[in-house]
Design a protein around this motif. Structure first.
Motif, mmCIF file in Angstrom:
data_model
loop_
_atom_site.group_PDB
_atom_site.id
_atom_site.type_symbol
_atom_site.label_atom_id
_atom_site.label_comp_id
_atom_site.label_asym_id
_atom_site.label_seq_id
_atom_site.Cartn_x
_atom_site.Cartn_y
_atom_site.Cartn_z
ATOM 1 N N THR A 39 -59.137 59.277 13.828
ATOM 2 C CA THR A 39 -60.554 59.061 14.127
ATOM 3 C C THR A 39 -61.177 58.113 13.112
ATOM 4 O OG1 THR A 39 -60.759 61.239 15.145
ATOM 5 C CG2 THR A 39 -62.787 60.199 14.388
ATOM 6 N N GLY A 40 -60.862 58.312 11.834
ATOM 7 C CA GLY A 40 -61.409 57.429 10.824
ATOM 8 C C GLY A 40 -60.959 55.998 10.988
ATOM 9 N N LEU A 41 -59.702 55.797 11.321
ATOM 10 C CA LEU A 41 -59.198 54.441 11.548
ATOM 11 C C LEU A 41 -59.894 53.798 12.744
ATOM 12 C CD1 LEU A 41 -55.445 55.199 10.899
ATOM 13 C CD2 LEU A 41 -56.840 53.602 9.563
ATOM 14 N N ARG A 42 -60.098 54.574 13.787
ATOM 15 C CA ARG A 42 -60.778 54.040 14.976
ATOM 16 C C ARG A 42 -62.206 53.613 14.632
ATOM 17 N NH1 ARG A 42 -60.624 58.419 18.003
ATOM 18 N NH2 ARG A 42 -58.456 57.986 18.521
ATOM 19 N N ASN A 43 -62.914 54.471 13.877
ATOM 20 C CA ASN A 43 -64.296 54.147 13.534
ATOM 21 C C ASN A 43 -64.388 52.974 12.573
ATOM 22 O OD1 ASN A 43 -65.439 56.157 15.141
ATOM 23 N ND2 ASN A 43 -65.294 57.703 13.537
ATOM 24 N N LEU A 44 -63.486 52.911 11.603
ATOM 25 C CA LEU A 44 -63.494 51.781 10.676
ATOM 26 C C LEU A 44 -63.197 50.480 11.414
ATOM 27 C CD1 LEU A 44 -63.621 50.487 7.916
ATOM 28 C CD2 LEU A 44 -61.272 51.250 7.492
ATOM 29 N N ASP A 45 -62.229 50.505 12.313
ATOM 30 C CA ASP A 45 -61.874 49.302 13.062
ATOM 31 C C ASP A 45 -63.010 48.861 13.978
ATOM 32 O OD1 ASP A 45 -59.971 47.276 13.858
ATOM 33 O OD2 ASP A 45 -59.700 48.386 15.732
ATOM 34 N N ARG A 46 -63.847 49.813 14.368
ATOM 35 C CA ARG A 46 -64.982 49.478 15.228
ATOM 36 C C ARG A 46 -66.040 48.688 14.467
ATOM 37 N NH1 ARG A 46 -65.892 54.377 17.176
ATOM 38 N NH2 ARG A 46 -64.588 53.997 19.004
ATOM 39 N N VAL A 47 -66.258 49.022 13.186
ATOM 40 C CA VAL A 47 -67.310 48.354 12.417
ATOM 41 C C VAL A 47 -66.780 47.174 11.616
ATOM 42 C CG1 VAL A 47 -68.700 50.442 12.309
ATOM 43 C CG2 VAL A 47 -67.144 49.920 10.426
ATOM 44 N N PHE A 80 -57.245 45.243 12.327
ATOM 45 C CA PHE A 80 -55.926 45.765 12.691
ATOM 46 C C PHE A 80 -54.914 44.623 12.743
ATOM 47 C CE2 PHE A 80 -52.679 46.729 15.867
ATOM 48 C CZ PHE A 80 -52.265 47.989 15.466
ATOM 49 N N PRO A 81 -53.640 44.811 12.384
ATOM 50 C CA PRO A 81 -53.086 46.067 11.860
ATOM 51 C C PRO A 81 -53.298 46.262 10.366
ATOM 52 C CG PRO A 81 -51.328 44.485 12.198
ATOM 53 C CD PRO A 81 -52.575 43.840 12.719
ATOM 54 N N ARG A 82 -53.260 45.166 9.623
ATOM 55 C CA ARG A 82 -53.579 45.255 8.216
ATOM 56 C C ARG A 82 -54.776 44.352 7.970
ATOM 57 N NH1 ARG A 82 -48.014 45.119 4.735
ATOM 58 N NH2 ARG A 82 -49.407 46.096 3.215
ATOM 59 N N PRO A 83 -55.705 44.756 7.140
ATOM 60 C CA PRO A 83 -55.626 45.840 6.144
ATOM 61 C C PRO A 83 -56.091 47.217 6.632
ATOM 62 C CG PRO A 83 -57.567 44.527 5.743
ATOM 63 C CD PRO A 83 -56.854 43.859 6.896
ATOM 64 N N LEU A 84 -56.388 47.356 7.940
ATOM 65 C CA LEU A 84 -56.829 48.664 8.432
ATOM 66 C C LEU A 84 -55.855 49.768 8.037
ATOM 67 C CD1 LEU A 84 -58.851 50.275 10.269
ATOM 68 C CD2 LEU A 84 -57.208 49.908 12.123
ATOM 69 N N LEU A 85 -54.589 49.588 8.360
ATOM 70 C CA LEU A 85 -53.607 50.637 8.095
ATOM 71 C C LEU A 85 -53.293 50.797 6.611
ATOM 72 C CD1 LEU A 85 -51.317 49.952 11.161
ATOM 73 C CD2 LEU A 85 -52.699 51.995 10.774
ATOM 74 N N ASP A 86 -53.601 49.784 5.808
ATOM 75 C CA ASP A 86 -53.427 49.934 4.357
ATOM 76 C C ASP A 86 -54.301 51.057 3.801
ATOM 77 O OD1 ASP A 86 -51.630 47.833 4.207
ATOM 78 O OD2 ASP A 86 -53.152 46.352 3.671
ATOM 79 N N THR A 87 -55.455 51.303 4.437
ATOM 80 C CA THR A 87 -56.387 52.304 3.912
ATOM 81 C C THR A 87 -55.828 53.719 3.972
ATOM 82 O OG1 THR A 87 -57.526 52.624 6.037
ATOM 83 C CG2 THR A 87 -58.358 50.870 4.587
ATOM 84 N N VAL A 88 -54.755 53.928 4.744
ATOM 85 C CA VAL A 88 -54.146 55.262 4.829
ATOM 86 C C VAL A 88 -52.664 55.229 4.459
ATOM 87 C CG1 VAL A 88 -55.796 56.157 6.512
ATOM 88 C CG2 VAL A 88 -53.730 54.996 7.314
ATOM 89 N N THR A 89 -52.210 54.120 3.877
ATOM 90 C CA THR A 89 -50.793 54.003 3.502
ATOM 91 C C THR A 89 -50.657 53.426 2.094
ATOM 92 O OG1 THR A 89 -50.683 51.868 4.682
ATOM 93 C CG2 THR A 89 -49.951 53.832 5.886
ATOM 94 N N THR A 90 -50.663 52.112 1.997
ATOM 95 C CA THR A 90 -50.416 51.483 0.700
ATOM 96 C C THR A 90 -51.546 51.721 -0.299
ATOM 97 O OG1 THR A 90 -51.319 49.381 1.485
ATOM 98 C CG2 THR A 90 -48.955 49.709 1.715
ATOM 99 N N GLY A 101 -64.452 46.264 -0.694
ATOM 100 C CA GLY A 101 -63.312 45.467 -0.253
ATOM 101 C C GLY A 101 -62.254 46.397 0.299
ATOM 102 N N LEU A 102 -61.612 45.995 1.387
ATOM 103 C CA LEU A 102 -60.657 46.879 2.045
ATOM 104 C C LEU A 102 -59.460 47.238 1.169
ATOM 105 C CD1 LEU A 102 -60.887 45.403 5.608
ATOM 106 C CD2 LEU A 102 -61.124 47.829 5.073
ATOM 107 N N ASP A 103 -59.191 46.445 0.155
ATOM 108 C CA ASP A 103 -58.065 46.760 -0.724
ATOM 109 C C ASP A 103 -58.387 47.877 -1.701
ATOM 110 O OD1 ASP A 103 -59.912 45.111 -2.042
ATOM 111 O OD2 ASP A 103 -58.387 44.234 -3.341
ATOM 112 N N ARG A 104 -59.652 48.324 -1.768
ATOM 113 C CA ARG A 104 -60.020 49.441 -2.651
ATOM 114 C C ARG A 104 -60.630 50.600 -1.868
ATOM 115 N NH1 ARG A 104 -64.039 47.192 -6.626
ATOM 116 N NH2 ARG A 104 -64.377 45.657 -4.978
ATOM 117 N N VAL A 105 -60.339 50.661 -0.565
ATOM 118 C CA VAL A 105 -60.833 51.748 0.287
ATOM 119 C C VAL A 105 -59.677 52.651 0.677
ATOM 120 C CG1 VAL A 105 -61.739 52.278 2.588
ATOM 121 C CG2 VAL A 105 -62.841 50.538 1.178
#
Length: 382
Positions: free
Chosen positions: A310-318, A322-332, A261-265
């Motif tokens: 790069t990691g955000l780009r690849n995660l968003d590809r699969v 965006f924007p959340r929860p993608l950006l949560d994985t490197v912030t919150t 789940g994206l909330d635990r990545v």
């Protein structure tokens, strides 16, 4: 200065005023501009809880200097990162003690570095020394957990060790995990061949994270069960993932994100000490023409040379998110993992911001970063 961009939380146009390194005001625009696919978005700057060095300098090196620490930490701003955990990998204890003391000295003498270093991550030396599982870590420096030794390491760091990766099958590891968790250290499992009961015992004792899940493991495994599936299935464990395009196949990345789940990545760079250097062989390691950092003469990965963009780009590809929860994985998410307040864009908060664009899934780009009020342009060179 003032910044106008779309808010990462509401997607509305906002204007942010910054003064003396702090967000002075955030105003929603009454007459917003038209919305377009290539609009700039503003979000909190990134957190990277696993970065090992740069330009040939390792945080675990016996030759590490304060100036090198300062340069490596400040360089993270060009990669979108405002908060990081310098990571020491397995090395002789005297080398690790030197690295910790040097990072502590850099923090004590440079306030901007102290603000950026949220804490220190120890990835070792209490890891599995089995071939494959140990990865690029030297087996001769690995051993069972030792609390007295850890206290020496913590004292050398000035109390800055907040994240510890270990293999729970090592003798005494479960008791060590319990003690570390009670001391406020976030415990992660990694470079481990542990069986199911041992993994469950580690989580029961307080372990909370799988470090770079899917990596730091032997190349050939039983179809099931195996340590990857066991950790993916354990709902109490978060997972850090290296989405640089080499460490995880896109399909594996998608499956692990769905399992957790994206909330635990938590995305991590796992930037190796050779990051930022040109293609070539450097002793026992090499920067491959493809961009990978490997053990020289082998296909075995030895860290990444890519930033979190790069990691955000690849995660968003699969998993487009965006924007959340993608950006949560490197912030919150990393902030929550480390029991730190979530980064916010609000009056009175530090001006730690990124300006990003994402015209379509997998086309995420970082434009510039503000760290404690100082703006820097994105660096496309890892």
């Amino acid at each position: 200065m003032n910044l106008i961009a779309r808010d990462w939380e509401t997607s509305s146009w906002i204007e942010i005023a910054i003064r003396d390194g702090v967000v002075e005001s955030v105003e929603r625009l009454d007459d917003p501009a038209p919305v377009g696919v290539d609009d700039p978005f503003v979000a909190p700057a990134f957190w990277d809880v696993q970065t090992n060095g740069r330009w040939g300098h390792s945080f675990s090196s016996p030759d590490l200097t304060v100036d090198q620490v300062v340069a490596i930490v400040r360089a993270q701003r060009e990669l979108g990162t405002a908060r990081l955990c310098p990571t020491l990998v397995t090395a002789p204890i005297d080398h690790m003690l030197h690295g910790l003391r040097t990072i502590a000295s850099a923090c004590e003498t440079h306030p901007d570095v102290a603000r950026m270093v949220v804490g220190i991550h120890l990835e070792g030396p209490y890891l599995s020394d089995l071939p494959g599982y140990r990865g690029a870590h030297p087996p001769e420096a690995m051993h069972d957990p030792d609390w007295d030794e850890f206290e020496r390491l913590q004292q050398a760091s000035g109390g800055r060790v907040i994240l510890m990766t270990l293999a729970p099958e090592r003798t005494g590891a479960i008791a060590f995990i319990s003690k570390a968790a009670r001391a406020g250290v976030t415990v992660a499992l990694g470079h481990t061949a542990a069986d199911g009961p041992t993994l469950r015992a580690a989580v029961d004792a307080g372990a909370r994270l799988s470090t770079h899940l899917g990596n730091g493991i032997v190349a050939e495994l039983p179809r099931h069960p195996n340590p990857i599936w066991r950790q993916a299935a354990e709902d109490r464990l978060w997972a850090s993932l290296i989405a640089d395009g080499w460490h995880l196949d896109p399909d594996v990345l998608r499956v692990l994100v769905r399992a957790k789940g994206l909330d635990r990545v938590v995305l991590v760079s796992d930037a190796g000490w050779l990051s930022g250097l040109p293609v070539g062989t450097y002793g026992d390691w090499a920067v491959d023409p493809s961009g990978k950092i490997v053990v020289a003469g082998t296909p075995y990965l030895a860290g990444s040379n890519q930033g979190l963009e790069t990691g955000l780009r690849n995660l968003d590809r699969v998993v487009p998110c965006f924007p959340r929860p993608l950006l949560d994985t490197v912030t919150t998410n990393p902030a929550a993992l480390l029991d730190r307040p979530a980064p916010r864009i609000a009056p009175g908060e530090p001006a730690n911001l990124v300006v990003v664009r994402r015209p379509e899934p997998g086309a995420f780009t970082l434009e510039r970063t503000c760290v404690d009020g100082v703006w820097v342009e994105n660096s496309s060179n890892p």
